[in-house]
Motif scaffolding. Structure first.
Motif, PDB file in Angstrom:
ATOM      1  N   VAL A  41      -5.898   0.796   8.207  1.00  0.00           N
ATOM      2  CA  VAL A  41      -7.207   0.917   8.852  1.00  0.00           C
ATOM      3  C   VAL A  41      -7.246   0.138  10.161  1.00  0.00           C
ATOM      4  O   VAL A  41      -7.723   0.638  11.193  1.00  0.00           O
ATOM      5  CB  VAL A  41      -8.332   0.448   7.901  1.00  0.00           C
ATOM      6  CG1 VAL A  41      -9.665   0.328   8.647  1.00  0.00           C
ATOM      7  CG2 VAL A  41      -8.464   1.425   6.735  1.00  0.00           C
ATOM      8  N   THR A  44      -5.045   1.976  12.960  1.00  0.00           N
ATOM      9  CA  THR A  44      -5.641   3.172  13.533  1.00  0.00           C
ATOM     10  C   THR A  44      -6.931   2.842  14.299  1.00  0.00           C
ATOM     11  O   THR A  44      -7.217   3.455  15.328  1.00  0.00           O
ATOM     12  CB  THR A  44      -5.919   4.219  12.440  1.00  0.00           C
ATOM     13  OG1 THR A  44      -6.560   3.588  11.323  1.00  0.00           O
ATOM     14  CG2 THR A  44      -4.633   4.867  11.975  1.00  0.00           C
ATOM     15  N   SER A  51     -11.858   4.669  11.636  1.00  0.00           N
ATOM     16  CA  SER A  51     -11.018   4.688  10.439  1.00  0.00           C
ATOM     17  C   SER A  51     -11.695   4.002   9.264  1.00  0.00           C
ATOM     18  O   SER A  51     -12.363   2.970   9.422  1.00  0.00           O
ATOM     19  CB  SER A  51      -9.680   3.990  10.714  1.00  0.00           C
ATOM     20  OG  SER A  51      -9.031   4.573  11.824  1.00  0.00           O
TER      21      SER A  51
END
Length: 408
Positions: A41, A44, A51
């Motif tokens: 997470v 990204t 995310s």
């Protein structure tokens, strides 16, 4: 501007080729959302992608296919696990779709539940795969056994005999998979082997120079390999004349302890500069090796620029990344599509393959020498791979999908 929602199975390696694709779509003005493993997470999000983590219960699903002693049992366990977590995936994707209201979905080909929900949702969607997939075709050996590609009547007869046994292995999961699919409004399959050809617009992260030539289903788009990587860590290499061998474990745990222990015994650190990235395996369990550079994560690109050989379990993304740098590969398959990846290495003469159940110190030592000798063929494939830009190709395909549905 469109909203694009990516949903993936809990396998980190499947994510990385899609990150530059999403970046290009953002550059074109689209909003991108990604439901990814919790450990990705932050990465990204740092790339500018909205995310959130996939459902924790999906990540905790017992996938231990590598623990099976038989290849057939390993394959069946992997398929059944994907089916068993499927309802959770469908519910998870349905939740995020209702929250985000996307214009188009991107679904991991190995997320059976999410793909079934996408198919039944009526939303425009596409899929992607960073692993080799079964696409039965005449004169192509049945998938998952790593059978060499050979011509002639005897080979054709042999392949025909194996085809039925492979279908029976896959179809152990057929009834529960069809129950899952019909519960989400997707059409049932006649065989599990049909699953890849039923996916919507499939971005297939490989290329003809690596795959066997055949007539591809209408939904398949070979976009080429991806060398994108997320790891900022760097290993400082010694500046001497020793050839560099990079050994790499998978990001998704496959218990590659035996592989690494065998490599440590097989490679003479006075002759080779050995670099090991253990990823999902804790490096502390291998003890102290002062002459070996060992770390959990490191960017591979700076190492591959100088490496003579890569040793890995045979994940397609890792193998093709090395070949993008002209580095030959010794694969030690642990399961999944890796035995097929290893067979293609041998077919193209760009590397070798030793199954994990058959390796010995002597085998690995000898195979390293013969793999390094494959360098000229690996460099030829490097030149062919240079003609592909997977991120741009995939982004353009998705842009056309948006235009088809008048969402661009």
């Amino acid at each position: 501007m469109a909203k694009i929602l990516l949903y993936m199975a809990p396998t980190r390696g499947s994510l990385y080729p899609m990150v530059p694709v999403l970046q290009q779509l953002m550059d074109k003005g689209h909003q991108t959302y990604a439901i990814v493993p919790e450990c990705e997470v932050n990465m990204t999000s740092f790339q500018g992608i909205f995310s959130r983590p996939i459902n924790e219960a999906i990540e905790c699903a017992d996938y231990n296919d590598f623990a099976e002693t038989s290849h057939a049992e390993s394959l069946q366990r992997a398929l059944l696990c994907r089916v068993q977590r499927g309802r959770l995936e469908a519910e998870d994707l349905a939740f995020w779709a209702s929250s985000i209201n996307p214009d188009v979905l991107l679904v991991d080909a190995h997320s059976f539940g999410a793909a079934a929900w996408a198919e039944g949702s009526g939303l425009p969607w596409a899929s992607w795969s960073t692993r080799l997939l079964p696409f039965p075709a005449p004169n192509i050996p049945p998938f998952s056994l790593g059978i060499p590609l050979k011509q002639g009547a005897f080979s054709a007869l042999k392949n025909l005999g194996k085809k039925g046994s492979i279908q029976r292995v896959y179809d152990v999961a057929l009834n529960p998979l069809n129950d899952l699919r019909t519960s989400q409004g997707a059409a049932p399959l006649n065989s599990v082997l049909e699953w890849p050809s039923k996916l919507s617009t499939l971005l297939y992260f490989t290329a003809e120079p690596y795959e066997y030539k055949r007539e591809w289903p209408d939904n398949v788009r070979l976009v080429g390999p991806s060398a994108w990587e997320s790891f900022p860590e760097r290993i400082t290499l010694d500046n001497d004349s020793r050839p560099i061998i990079l050994a790499s474990c998978s990001c998704d745990f496959q218990n590659e302890v035996t592989m690494i222990k065998t490599i440590l015994q097989a490679v003479n650190p006075d002759r080779y500069q050995l670099v090991i990235t253990t990823a999902a395996v804790d490096p502390q369990q291998f003890g102290e090796h002062p002459k070996v550079k060992m770390t959990r994560f490191s960017a591979h690109a700076p190492i591959l620029e100088r490496a003579s050989c890569l040793i890995c379990s045979g994940s397609l993304g890792t193998v093709q990344k090395a070949l993008c740098y002209g580095v030959p590969v010794l694969a030690i398959p642990h399961g999944r599509d890796q035995v097929e990846t290893g067979q293609r290495l041998k077919h193209l003469k760009v590397g070798n393959s030793l199954h994990i159940t058959q390796i010995s110190v002597k085998d690995v030592r000898n195979s390293i020498e013969s793999t390094i000798a494959c360098r000229p063929y690996a460099e030829e494939l490097q030149q062919e791979f240079a003609n592909y830009d997977s991120a741009t190709t995939a982004a353009n395909i998705l842009e056309n999908l948006l235009k088809t549905h008048k969402l661009a």
